[in-house]
Scaffold this motif. Sequence first.
Motif, PDB file in Angstrom:
ATOM      1  N   TRP A  33       0.837  -1.203   0.000  1.00 61.28           N
ATOM      2  CA  TRP A  33       0.000   0.000   0.000  1.00 61.28           C
ATOM      3  C   TRP A  33       0.870   1.252   0.000  1.00 61.28           C
ATOM      4  O   TRP A  33       0.629   2.200  -0.747  1.00 61.28           O
ATOM      5  CB  TRP A  33      -0.926   0.005   1.231  1.00 61.28           C
ATOM      6  CG  TRP A  33      -1.875   1.161   1.149  1.00 61.28           C
ATOM      7  CD1 TRP A  33      -3.104   1.179   0.563  1.00 61.28           C
ATOM      8  CD2 TRP A  33      -1.652   2.494   1.644  1.00 61.28           C
ATOM      9  NE1 TRP A  33      -3.652   2.436   0.648  1.00 61.28           N
ATOM     10  CE2 TRP A  33      -2.792   3.254   1.302  1.00 61.28           C
ATOM     11  CE3 TRP A  33      -0.597   3.109   2.318  1.00 61.28           C
ATOM     12  CZ2 TRP A  33      -2.916   4.607   1.627  1.00 61.28           C
ATOM     13  CZ3 TRP A  33      -0.707   4.454   2.640  1.00 61.28           C
ATOM     14  CH2 TRP A  33      -1.861   5.191   2.301  1.00 61.28           C
TER      15      TRP A  33
ATOM     16  N   GLY B   8       2.319   1.843  -3.370  1.00 60.28           N
ATOM     17  CA  GLY B   8       1.303   2.370  -4.287  1.00 60.28           C
ATOM     18  C   GLY B   8       1.025   3.838  -4.024  1.00 60.28           C
ATOM     19  O   GLY B   8       0.938   4.644  -4.953  1.00 60.28           O
ATOM     20  N   ALA B   9       0.918   4.178  -2.734  1.00 59.04           N
ATOM     21  CA  ALA B   9       0.605   5.565  -2.382  1.00 59.04           C
ATOM     22  C   ALA B   9       1.738   6.498  -2.807  1.00 59.04           C
ATOM     23  O   ALA B   9       1.494   7.605  -3.295  1.00 59.04           O
ATOM     24  CB  ALA B   9       0.355   5.678  -0.884  1.00 59.04           C
TER      25      ALA B   9
ATOM     26  N   THR C 181       3.966   5.948  -5.253  1.00 59.53           N
ATOM     27  CA  THR C 181       3.955   6.042  -6.715  1.00 59.53           C
ATOM     28  C   THR C 181       2.897   7.034  -7.178  1.00 59.53           C
ATOM     29  O   THR C 181       3.142   7.863  -8.049  1.00 59.53           O
ATOM     30  CB  THR C 181       3.648   4.661  -7.349  1.00 59.53           C
ATOM     31  OG1 THR C 181       4.562   3.715  -6.811  1.00 59.53           O
ATOM     32  CG2 THR C 181       3.776   4.700  -8.849  1.00 59.53           C
ATOM     33  N   ALA C 182       1.711   6.923  -6.577  1.00 61.89           N
ATOM     34  CA  ALA C 182       0.611   7.797  -6.985  1.00 61.89           C
ATOM     35  C   ALA C 182       0.900   9.247  -6.643  1.00 61.89           C
ATOM     36  O   ALA C 182       0.532  10.162  -7.368  1.00 61.89           O
ATOM     37  CB  ALA C 182      -0.685   7.342  -6.320  1.00 61.89           C
TER      38      ALA C 182
ATOM     39  N   PRO D 102      -1.714  11.323   1.542  1.00 58.04           N
ATOM     40  CA  PRO D 102      -0.288  10.984   1.453  1.00 58.04           C
ATOM     41  C   PRO D 102       0.511  12.033   0.674  1.00 58.04           C
ATOM     42  O   PRO D 102       1.657  12.312   1.019  1.00 58.04           O
ATOM     43  CB  PRO D 102      -0.283   9.645   0.716  1.00 58.04           C
ATOM     44  CG  PRO D 102      -1.636   9.076   0.915  1.00 58.04           C
ATOM     45  CD  PRO D 102      -2.570  10.240   1.032  1.00 58.04           C
TER      46      PRO D 102
END
Lengths: 419, 127
Positions: A6, A9-10, A12-13, A56
């Motif tokens: 998670w 992913g956060a 990267t986003a 984030p």
Amino acid sequence: MTDLAWIEGAITAARPQAMAALLRYFREMDAAEEAFQDACLRALKTWPKNGPPRDPTAWLIMVGRNAAIDAVRKSSRNTVLPPEELLSDLEDAEAEAAERLDGSHYRDDVLRLLFICCHPDLPATQQIALALRIVSGLSVREIARAFLVSEAAMEQRITRAKAKIGAGEASFEAPGPIERAERFAAVAAMLYLVFNEGYSASGKAVEARGGLCDEAIRLARLLLRLFPAEPEMMGLTALLLIQHARSDARFDADGDAILLEDQDRSLWNRKMIGEGLALIDKAMLKRAPGPYQVQAAIAALHARAAKPEDTDWVEIDQLYAVLERMQPSPVVTLNRAVAVAKVRGPEAALEMIEPLGARLDGYFHFHGARGAFLLQAGRQADARQAFDRAISLANTAAEAANIRQYLDRVSADAKKTSS
Amino acid sequence: MLYAILCYNQEDVICAWSKEHEDGVMQKLGVVQERLSREGRLGPVARLMPTTAATTLRKDREPALVLDGPFAETKEQLLGFYVVDCDGLDGALEIAKDLGKANPGGSYEIRPIALFQPGAFSGAVGA
């Protein structure tokens, strides 16, 4: 539940927006990258303990900025922000702090970050490499793999590109409407380059480069979220989605390219096509057509045809005519000729491409298409000549193999007529 | 009692998922959905396209105003929903927790349904 996947992913986003905001603070690419790295390390330390922050991106920007500010001891000139350990959902201090982060600047920040990568002095491949490194956060190793060069060579390329852009040249003021439109056009072109870098890969390179298509779509969606009313951004995103939807059908088991006409359409990704069509629908409402929208509309007509023979070639011909007016280029005319051959026959197509011969004489696809039209028109000898020329210009073994299939057909036809 | 389970998550995070991760999540969700379906507790399920595909109609004026993007700009976006049948909130929460284990991250809003019309669709309808 703040597992590593998670967090990854956060991060990267969050990367494009966080990097973009940090670049605005520091006005220097290396400083922004360092601050972002620092923030990511702290996130890995803090998030599993305190739970994920509500925003984030805002967290990474704030912590990255603080870390860098601490490091250069400039705290007296800046508002003191709470240390990251205190930023949690319970306190909700973060929401308030995020408010102070000039949320409205986000969109222009991201646009600027992408725009800096489009520096006109940089060759296309360097623009792409830079965007993948800075905006997407791909590792140098990943980018080197996609471009089939060594890690050291790619590292050097990126360092040189960074030195050239200097980051200082793009204005850090909020852009006016004309400047914003210019940035948009440059960034859209660059995203299309990133996409095509992945899309044009064949054979073994598909695995290494296929991800670039996804990345281009992700960045296009991000820009569209920030600028939701830009019809050309809708068009570009739709175009990328519809083209990428065909990826499972584009190559046979040997890795050779399959022509659009021969693809198994049941392998096309309906979800992506659906999203592409929805975006074109939205763009049409704006009544502000542009080249990406037209190209997306053409791709959509192919996507809508359940069988190749259902393709609306009349409409495709008309759309290419529009594109020719917007963006005159011999390659567009060549593409239009393919539609013309379907609608009005090969002679009309040959007539249309005749004037292109001088400019496209060194272009593989010109001779390939010309050969196919000649073959349709029953001019075998001329077709053979055109195909031979195409093979001599083929960029890849797959392209040559494709033309050989046509040549085999010429030979088969010749045998039929002589016996 | 029918409940809607409204799925909120950060769209940009979902969009950054790799295909493997996405397939894994969908597979795990599929297992939970299949069980609920067998038990007769699962109604319509929808996954929404990204908010970039959304259009908003402001109908509080004449003529109505067509706007691009979702109605609300939120940190987490509405990405899909389930309709489930259970005795009460406890049951609905239990289902939501099961779904959440299969697809961690984000939030579920559990909202009792006041009126439900099943509509004329039968079977799965794609885009």
